[in-house]
Design a protein around this motif. Structure first.
Motif, short mmCIF file in Angstrom:
data_model
loop_
_atom_site.label_atom_id
_atom_site.label_comp_id
_atom_site.label_asym_id
_atom_site.label_seq_id
_atom_site.Cartn_x
_atom_site.Cartn_y
_atom_site.Cartn_z
N ILE A 87 0.81 -1.22 0.00
CA ILE A 87 0.00 0.00 0.00
C ILE A 87 0.85 1.27 0.00
O ILE A 87 0.41 2.32 -0.47
CB ILE A 87 -0.99 -0.01 1.19
CG1 ILE A 87 -2.12 0.97 0.94
CG2 ILE A 87 -0.27 0.24 2.51
CD1 ILE A 87 -3.31 0.77 1.85
N ASN A 88 2.09 1.18 0.48
CA ASN A 88 2.95 2.36 0.55
C ASN A 88 3.80 2.57 -0.70
O ASN A 88 4.49 3.58 -0.80
CB ASN A 88 3.84 2.28 1.79
CG ASN A 88 3.01 2.43 3.05
OD1 ASN A 88 2.22 3.37 3.17
ND2 ASN A 88 3.16 1.50 3.97
N ARG A 89 3.73 1.64 -1.64
CA ARG A 89 4.49 1.79 -2.89
C ARG A 89 3.57 2.01 -4.09
O ARG A 89 4.04 2.18 -5.20
CB ARG A 89 5.37 0.56 -3.12
CG ARG A 89 6.47 0.41 -2.07
CD ARG A 89 7.21 -0.89 -2.23
NE ARG A 89 8.24 -0.81 -3.24
CZ ARG A 89 9.05 -1.84 -3.54
NH1 ARG A 89 8.93 -2.98 -2.93
NH2 ARG A 89 9.96 -1.70 -4.47
N MET A 90 2.28 1.99 -3.86
CA MET A 90 1.31 2.11 -4.96
C MET A 90 1.09 3.56 -5.36
O MET A 90 1.14 4.46 -4.52
CB MET A 90 -0.02 1.46 -4.57
CG MET A 90 0.09 -0.04 -4.41
SD MET A 90 -1.44 -0.79 -3.82
CE MET A 90 -2.52 -0.51 -5.22
N GLU A 91 0.84 3.76 -6.64
CA GLU A 91 0.53 5.08 -7.18
C GLU A 91 -0.95 5.15 -7.50
O GLU A 91 -1.67 4.15 -7.40
CB GLU A 91 1.38 5.33 -8.44
CG GLU A 91 2.87 5.31 -8.16
CD GLU A 91 3.70 5.45 -9.41
OE1 GLU A 91 3.15 5.81 -10.48
OE2 GLU A 91 4.92 5.21 -9.33
N ILE A 92 -1.41 6.33 -7.91
CA ILE A 92 -2.83 6.52 -8.21
C ILE A 92 -3.31 5.49 -9.24
O ILE A 92 -4.35 4.85 -9.07
CB ILE A 92 -3.11 7.96 -8.71
CG1 ILE A 92 -2.91 8.95 -7.57
CG2 ILE A 92 -4.50 8.08 -9.30
CD1 ILE A 92 -2.97 10.42 -7.98
N ARG A 93 -2.54 5.28 -10.31
CA ARG A 93 -2.96 4.35 -11.36
C ARG A 93 -3.04 2.91 -10.84
O ARG A 93 -3.82 2.10 -11.35
CB ARG A 93 -2.05 4.44 -12.58
CG ARG A 93 -0.64 3.96 -12.36
CD ARG A 93 0.16 4.00 -13.66
NE ARG A 93 1.51 3.58 -13.44
CZ ARG A 93 2.52 4.42 -13.21
NH1 ARG A 93 2.30 5.72 -13.18
NH2 ARG A 93 3.74 3.96 -13.01
N ASP A 94 -2.24 2.57 -9.81
CA ASP A 94 -2.30 1.24 -9.22
C ASP A 94 -3.59 1.06 -8.41
O ASP A 94 -4.28 0.04 -8.54
CB ASP A 94 -1.09 0.99 -8.31
CG ASP A 94 0.23 1.07 -9.06
OD1 ASP A 94 0.26 0.67 -10.24
OD2 ASP A 94 1.22 1.54 -8.46
N PHE A 95 -3.91 2.05 -7.58
CA PHE A 95 -5.14 1.97 -6.80
C PHE A 95 -6.37 1.93 -7.72
O PHE A 95 -7.36 1.26 -7.42
CB PHE A 95 -5.25 3.17 -5.84
CG PHE A 95 -4.38 3.05 -4.63
CD1 PHE A 95 -4.66 2.12 -3.63
CD2 PHE A 95 -3.27 3.87 -4.47
CE1 PHE A 95 -3.85 2.01 -2.50
CE2 PHE A 95 -2.46 3.77 -3.35
CZ PHE A 95 -2.75 2.82 -2.37
N ASP A 96 -6.29 2.64 -8.83
CA ASP A 96 -7.41 2.70 -9.77
C ASP A 96 -7.76 1.33 -10.35
O ASP A 96 -8.88 1.11 -10.79
CB ASP A 96 -7.05 3.70 -10.89
CG ASP A 96 -8.22 3.98 -11.82
OD1 ASP A 96 -9.37 3.83 -11.39
OD2 ASP A 96 -7.96 4.36 -12.98
N LYS A 97 -6.82 0.41 -10.34
CA LYS A 97 -7.06 -0.93 -10.89
C LYS A 97 -7.78 -1.85 -9.91
O LYS A 97 -8.22 -2.94 -10.28
CB LYS A 97 -5.74 -1.55 -11.34
CG LYS A 97 -5.16 -0.86 -12.56
CD LYS A 97 -3.87 -1.51 -12.99
CE LYS A 97 -3.37 -0.92 -14.29
NZ LYS A 97 -2.85 0.40 -14.21
N LEU A 98 -7.89 -1.45 -8.66
CA LEU A 98 -8.58 -2.26 -7.67
C LEU A 98 -10.09 -2.17 -7.87
O LEU A 98 -10.60 -1.13 -8.29
CB LEU A 98 -8.21 -1.80 -6.26
CG LEU A 98 -6.77 -2.05 -5.84
CD1 LEU A 98 -6.46 -1.34 -4.53
CD2 LEU A 98 -6.49 -3.54 -5.70
N PRO A 99 -10.82 -3.25 -7.56
CA PRO A 99 -12.27 -3.21 -7.75
C PRO A 99 -12.94 -2.17 -6.85
O PRO A 99 -12.63 -2.07 -5.67
CB PRO A 99 -12.72 -4.64 -7.38
CG PRO A 99 -11.61 -5.22 -6.60
CD PRO A 99 -10.36 -4.52 -7.02
N GLY A 100 -13.82 -1.39 -7.44
CA GLY A 100 -14.56 -0.39 -6.68
C GLY A 100 -13.82 0.90 -6.45
O GLY A 100 -14.31 1.80 -5.77
N ILE A 101 -12.61 1.03 -7.00
CA ILE A 101 -11.81 2.25 -6.85
C ILE A 101 -11.71 2.92 -8.21
O ILE A 101 -11.25 2.32 -9.16
CB ILE A 101 -10.38 1.95 -6.34
CG1 ILE A 101 -10.41 1.15 -5.05
CG2 ILE A 101 -9.58 3.22 -6.19
CD1 ILE A 101 -10.84 1.91 -3.84
N GLY A 102 -12.14 4.15 -8.29
CA GLY A 102 -11.99 4.92 -9.53
C GLY A 102 -10.87 5.92 -9.37
O GLY A 102 -10.20 5.96 -8.32
#
Length: 197
Positions: free
Chosen positions: A141-156
């Motif tokens: 969670i501490n190495r992820m960028e916006i585009r990484d979080f965006d790929k998770l289900p339910g996250i835009g």
């Protein structure tokens, strides 16, 4: 006449015997299929992604065998590079000492030879989040960028940006439980997301 009848009967018997053998062989071939189909309801469905107990590491760049490698615990950069076979012998690595660095599960190594030289630049970074999810490697969670979080289900994109901003406002570090403190993430969404970390 009797000889012809006996020969004809013998032919019929051998033909019937051949048909019987073919039918029996066909039935024997069907047994595994029937048994497998009857027990398939008892077996759980296979996972949608690969799960491994050994570290999975990716290597890209100037090697003959790019890809994902499953390695024993605590591999070094040089181990992975050796398995992937560099396109030419390496005389020197940059930055210095990187070849002796321990590689963590989910790391990606990129080997690039300097033009006209046997010196190689080696970069180590995390495998992209989308590939980690497919491979079943927990996300950091501490190495992820916006585009990484965006790929998770339910996250835009908007919620992904709020997560990254929350992390920045809290010293650049957060735990998975901190996701509950981000506006737009409730218990239900959190219960889905925490499985990826």
């Amino acid at each position: 006449m009797r000889g012809q009848a006996a020969g004809h009967t013998s032919y019929l018997n051998s033909e019937a015997y051949r048909r019987l053998v073919v039918v029996l062989l066909s039935l024997l071939a069907l047994v595994p299929i029937v048994v497998r189909s009857r027990t398939s309801g008892l077996n759980p469905a296979p996972a949608a992604f690969f799960i491994s107990s050994s570290p999975l590491v990716s290597i890209r760049g100037d090697v003959h065998h790019q890809g994902i490698y499953e390695l024993p615990a605590n591999p070094m950069t040089s181990t992975v590079i050796g398995l992937a076979l560099p396109v030419s012998p390496i005389a020197a690595c940059f930055p210095s000492g990187v070849e002796r660095r321990a590689i963590a599960a989910g790391d990606e190594i990129r080997l690039t030879f300097r033009r006209g030289s046997k010196a190689a630049d080696i970069a180590v970074r995390p495998i992209p989040a989308s590939q980690r999810m497919v491979l079943g490697i927990p996300l950091d969670i501490n190495r992820m960028e916006i585009r990484d979080f965006d790929k998770l289900p339910g996250i835009g994109p908007a919620l992904a940006q709020r997560i990254v901003l929350y992390r920045q406002w809290n010293g650049g570090l957060m735990t998975v439980d901190d996701l509950l403190k981000v506006e737009g993430i409730g218990e239900r969404k959190y219960s889905v997301l925490k499985k990826f970390f």
